[in-house]
Design a protein around this motif. Structure first.
Motif, PDB file in Angstrom:
ATOM      1  N   THR A  16       0.827  -1.213   0.000  1.00 58.54           N
ATOM      2  CA  THR A  16       0.000   0.000   0.000  1.00 58.54           C
ATOM      3  C   THR A  16       0.862   1.264   0.000  1.00 58.54           C
ATOM      4  N   LYS A  19       1.562   2.565  -3.529  1.00 60.30           N
ATOM      5  CA  LYS A  19       0.529   2.587  -4.559  1.00 60.30           C
ATOM      6  C   LYS A  19       0.220   4.002  -5.012  1.00 60.30           C
ATOM      7  N   MET A 112      -0.725   1.987   5.938  1.00 62.33           N
ATOM      8  CA  MET A 112      -2.140   1.624   5.840  1.00 62.33           C
ATOM      9  C   MET A 112      -2.826   2.504   4.791  1.00 62.33           C
ATOM     10  N   ILE A 113      -2.239   3.672   4.530  1.00 61.47           N
ATOM     11  CA  ILE A 113      -2.754   4.592   3.508  1.00 61.47           C
ATOM     12  C   ILE A 113      -1.574   4.968   2.621  1.00 61.47           C
ATOM     13  N   PRO A 114      -1.723   4.862   1.291  1.00 58.00           N
ATOM     14  CA  PRO A 114      -0.586   5.120   0.405  1.00 58.00           C
ATOM     15  C   PRO A 114       0.015   6.523   0.612  1.00 58.00           C
ATOM     16  N   TYR A 115       1.292   6.625   0.369  1.00 55.85           N
ATOM     17  CA  TYR A 115       1.988   7.915   0.422  1.00 55.85           C
ATOM     18  C   TYR A 115       1.266   8.963  -0.415  1.00 55.85           C
ATOM     19  N   SER A 116       0.684   8.540  -1.528  1.00 56.96           N
ATOM     20  CA  SER A 116       0.076   9.493  -2.467  1.00 56.96           C
ATOM     21  C   SER A 116      -1.353   9.879  -2.091  1.00 56.96           C
ATOM     22  N   VAL A 117      -1.842   9.398  -0.970  1.00 53.01           N
ATOM     23  CA  VAL A 117      -3.208   9.697  -0.538  1.00 53.01           C
ATOM     24  C   VAL A 117      -3.165  10.553   0.726  1.00 53.01           C
ATOM     25  N   GLN A 118      -4.101  11.518   0.802  1.00 51.64           N
ATOM     26  CA  GLN A 118      -4.193  12.390   1.976  1.00 51.64           C
ATOM     27  C   GLN A 118      -4.238  11.588   3.270  1.00 51.64           C
ATOM     28  N   GLY A 119      -3.503  12.056   4.278  1.00 56.71           N
ATOM     29  CA  GLY A 119      -3.577  11.418   5.579  1.00 56.71           C
ATOM     30  C   GLY A 119      -2.764  10.144   5.678  1.00 56.71           C
ATOM     31  N   SER A 120      -1.769  10.006   4.812  1.00 54.60           N
ATOM     32  CA  SER A 120      -0.953   8.786   4.798  1.00 54.60           C
ATOM     33  C   SER A 120      -0.033   8.693   6.015  1.00 54.60           C
ATOM     34  N   ASP A 121       0.179   7.461   6.446  1.00 53.69           N
ATOM     35  CA  ASP A 121       1.137   7.176   7.505  1.00 53.69           C
ATOM     36  C   ASP A 121       2.496   6.761   6.947  1.00 53.69           C
TER      37      ASP A 121
END
Lengths: 164, 164, 164, 164
Positions: A16, A19, A112-121
């Motif tokens: 993830t 992605k 848990m959240i991709p680097y390219s998505v807001q709020g990524s870890d």
């Protein structure tokens, strides 16, 4: 006072973390790894070797793929290694590498959240893992959720998405 | 295998890390700390105590302020402490805390670009520092640029913005 | 000088625009609409009525769903209407509404990259559509790619993702 | 059905819209305009000519600078023009251009939060202005807060940051 190693290796397997949204296909997929951009954004001056082994979802990881990760860890000249891996089977691959008892510090991390998505870890986790790989004694660990887990005592709780 | 502590404290002093754009005044300033939101974004499950000592630019840090930071480190029940600090005088405050020889691991970190600005290094640095605070032996460190620096051998290079 | 209307309605049907990453399921899905947050971010002071008709992928839009969108446009007291819609079948729904010859300005828009993903075109497109809905004469339009297309002369080019 | 123009010009003067964080100096400043990157992100296929007249804070705009903006509007071969401008004196420059009674549609816009900062209104406003410039009759307007204001009846409310 203890000093930390002077270089590290990041082994990329996908997950993830890496992605990216494909606007034409309308789904998250793999293109190129974001790692070079991330290391620049993080202003990392530590010499870091980047090695892309695979760019796949960790649910697609076979035993053969895990052996590739182990081989990359074994071959690495660096003592500090971060493996960027999908979270779903991260613990399984960590067990394969852990059982090999390499004299290196290998830290698995992902997002848990991709680097390219807001709020990524992703950024936090990479920083966490890179420090763990430098500061912990030889061994294999999972670095997620702000915690360091030994390879032989970690699992992902599927309902919360957190490691225990 | 070494185990890591079961809790940590983050002491917030402000710095670029926590600056936020004030749309009315048209400048970066301090409002509330972003740390609670960041720990949630990072999906941290480690128990972390947050303590906001100051929200100031580190160029405004006086000797009295540094003593406040030292007092907060001394009073903390946790063994692992991260201090979020402006980068300009981070090394100075680290020296004050380092000289006190506390039996704790205290890691100073900050950001060259605020968390609230595109391309920030804040998340990475916080993750890096939180791992360092758990994994390194007692001592005072600066965790920046993907490196761990001991308090008595670190300075910021003003022209590049990197620590050495 | 021409004056623009004093209110508008945004009818939400879902589409890529409003997709959000579900960290547990590991995919983009629908949760709540981002529109309230977006209007706040855009500092919109125009009175805007928000109406969520559906939150679905436009490939799942049936003729019945399109009739719902038409009914919502017809029932709206506002003269300026934006319909947020998936891009894949946006032109089809625009044709259904266009054929009804309402005495209103209805502008369809959407996004190729979700609002919640880095590099999204959602904010730009929403601003574009909201202005078009206020400034164009009665009719039905698609507002995408910085262009205004009449409903009876527009199609999405699947290979480039752009409207023509 | 009315058709919209087949090209547009964006005249850049700076303002909050285009400010970027300078990590070394620790402040928001001007580097290069973000407009080329923004048009790509917005997937704009309309032919748009970009013209950077100045990159300054609008509080530094002199009468001479405003005449430069007017001259650029006058010289533009396009009928649809967007002027990206700081919000503080946007209404003043709009008055200078408005009084010239050009046979073009000129729309001033800007941002209360820079494009490069989280939660920016820049993308929305640019989309809004680009549509207004294509869809409104000849005249000079301010496009902010989701509203279209005529040049001779607009002012910025300094306490709320909104235009009226």
């Amino acid at each position: 006072m203890t000093t930390t190693p002077s270089s590290a290796r990041i082994i990329v397997t996908g997950g993830t973390f890496d992605k990216k949204y494909d606007a034409i296909r309308g789904e998250l997929t793999f293109d190129e790894s974001h790692l070079p951009a991330i290391l620049e954004q993080a202003r990392v001056t530590l010499p870091v070797a980047l090695e892309v082994v695979r760019l796949i979802d960790s649910l697609q990881m076979t035993e053969e793929h895990r052996q590739e990760v182990l081989a990359a860890c074994r071959a690495a000249p660096e003592r500090s290694i971060v493996v960027v891996h999908g979270t779903d089977t991260m613990a399984e691959t960590a067990k394969v590498v852990g059982a090999a008892r390499l004299d290196k510090t290998v830290v698995f991390t992902g997002a848990m959240i991709p680097y390219s998505v807001q709020g990524s870890d992703a950024l936090f986790n990479l920083g966490f893992a890179l420090a763990t790989a430098q500061a912990m004694p030889a061994g294999v660990y999972v670095g997620m959720n702000g915690r360091v887990f030994p390879w032989n005592d970690v699992r992902k709780d599927r309902s919360s998405g957190a490691f225990r």
